[in-house]
Enzyme design. Structure first.
Site, PDB file in Angstrom:
ATOM      1  N   LYS A   1       0.841  -1.207   0.000  1.00 51.21           N
ATOM      2  CA  LYS A   1       0.000   0.000   0.000  1.00 51.21           C
ATOM      3  C   LYS A   1       0.869   1.248   0.000  1.00 51.21           C
ATOM      4  O   LYS A   1       2.033   1.224   0.407  1.00 51.21           O
ATOM      5  CB  LYS A   1      -0.945   0.031   1.209  1.00 51.21           C
TER       6      LYS A   1
ATOM      7  N   ASP B   1      -2.489  -1.818  10.215  1.00 51.55           N
ATOM      8  CA  ASP B   1      -2.575  -1.796   8.747  1.00 51.55           C
ATOM      9  C   ASP B   1      -3.038  -3.123   8.156  1.00 51.55           C
ATOM     10  O   ASP B   1      -3.250  -3.215   6.942  1.00 51.55           O
ATOM     11  CB  ASP B   1      -1.189  -1.490   8.140  1.00 51.55           C
TER      12      ASP B   1
END
Ligand code: C5P
Length: 300
Positions: free
Chosen positions: A10, A137
């Protein structure tokens, strides 16, 4: 019997960071965008839990039970009264400790792979709960695409993305510790008022429209000053990418990977070549976003 799962890296297109909370975490408005740079996690039934890892930086990946992939297998097994007896192999391509959620990706990948191998029938919500327990995350690594994360980043709302964005990532030598970068954020914020983190309406609109120019204007990472303070040389990498025609440049998450938004694929290739020639990074990768979340490639 084996299951292989592919999981994306990401980039945080907006990382708004609030003041430290009493539990040590920071409130975030974290806009995640998954990029087409992947780790592959393969789990195979075995006598006991073991982890191996190959790929760039593999020698820095812990192979004991502190590895998020091993912890994912343990948490899922404990929930279903099973033994976590699997061999987990991580084929790494996401930079290690690079600010691209590589460890989180391996946690989400191992969780989905073990779930498929053991046939637990866990719901998406249960898997997301386990992800949140593994790390802030990790839930995003499971769902991929684009999402706004609030709380400590684990409470996700999926976001619409109206087009493809082209990126160049510059990998640095060595990693940066996420807790160390947050501590540096706190040090730099001492004596200052830290506003409540909120998602930028302009940024969300740019994603929705697939508008690269508008996204370039809106990119923001509140951890960037802290990462630059710990790694001043990253400023040279950012400048080299901007000079080479990047529409915007920023530190990816807690760094030290830097991210460059390009107008198109050809421009991305040119920026990558210029960054490599500049000698301000270890290597580069061109890639696109959004990308799907953790996906089973090969079932049991
Ligand atoms: O949640 P996770 O274990 O991935 O977080 C790693 C570290 O990053 C935390 O221990 C904390 O130091 C920092 N962090 C934070 N605020 C967040 C997320 C992470 O301070 N919202």
């Amino acid at each position: 019997m084996s299951v292989t799962v592919r999981v994306p890296a990401k980039v945080n297109v907006q990382l708004a960071v609030g003041a430290a909370r009493p539990d040590g975490y920071h409130g975030l408005a974290n806009v995640f965008l998954a990029v087409s740079l992947h780790d592959e996690v393969t789990v195979t039934a075995a006598d006991r839990l073991t982890v191996t890892c190959t790929g760039p930086g593999a020698d820095q990946v812990p192979l004991d039970r502190t590895n998020l992939a091993a912890r994912a297998a343990e948490l899922l097994a404990a929930r279903y009264g099973l033994e976590p007896d699997v061999h987990i192999h991580i084929a790494k391509d996401i930079p290690v400790a690079g600010g691209m959620a590589g460890g989180s990706a391996d946690g989400a990948g191992a969780l989905l792979a073990c779930d498929a191998l053991w046939g637990t029938g866990a719901s998406r919500e249960e898997l997301l709960d386990i992800c949140a327990e593994l790390g802030s995350d990790v839930p995003f690594s499971l769902i991929g695409e684009a999402a706004l994360g609030v709380g400590r980043g684990e409470q996700l709302t999926p976001l619409e993305v109206g087009g493809t964005f082209h990126w160049v990532f510059a990998m640095a030598d060595g990693g940066l510790s996420t807790p160390a970068v947050f501590r540096e954020f706190d040090r730099l914020a001492e004596g200052r008022d830290v506003p409540e983190p909120t998602a930028s309406p302009e940024l969300l609109a740019a994603l929705r429209k697939g508008d690269t120019g508008a996204l370039a204007q809106a990119l923001a990472n509140d951890l960037q000053p802290a990462a630059l303070s710990l790694r001043p040389a990253l400023a040279d990498t950012l400048a080299a990418g901007t000079a080479a025609g990047a529409l915007a440049a920023l530190v990816s998450g807690s760094g030290p990977t830097t991210a460059f938004l390009a107008a198109d694929a050809q421009s991305a290739t040119r920026i990558a070549a210029a960054l490599e020639a500049s000698g301000t990074c270890r290597t580069t990768r061109t890639t696109t976003s959004p990308a799907p979340g953790a996906t089973v490639l090969q079932g049991p």
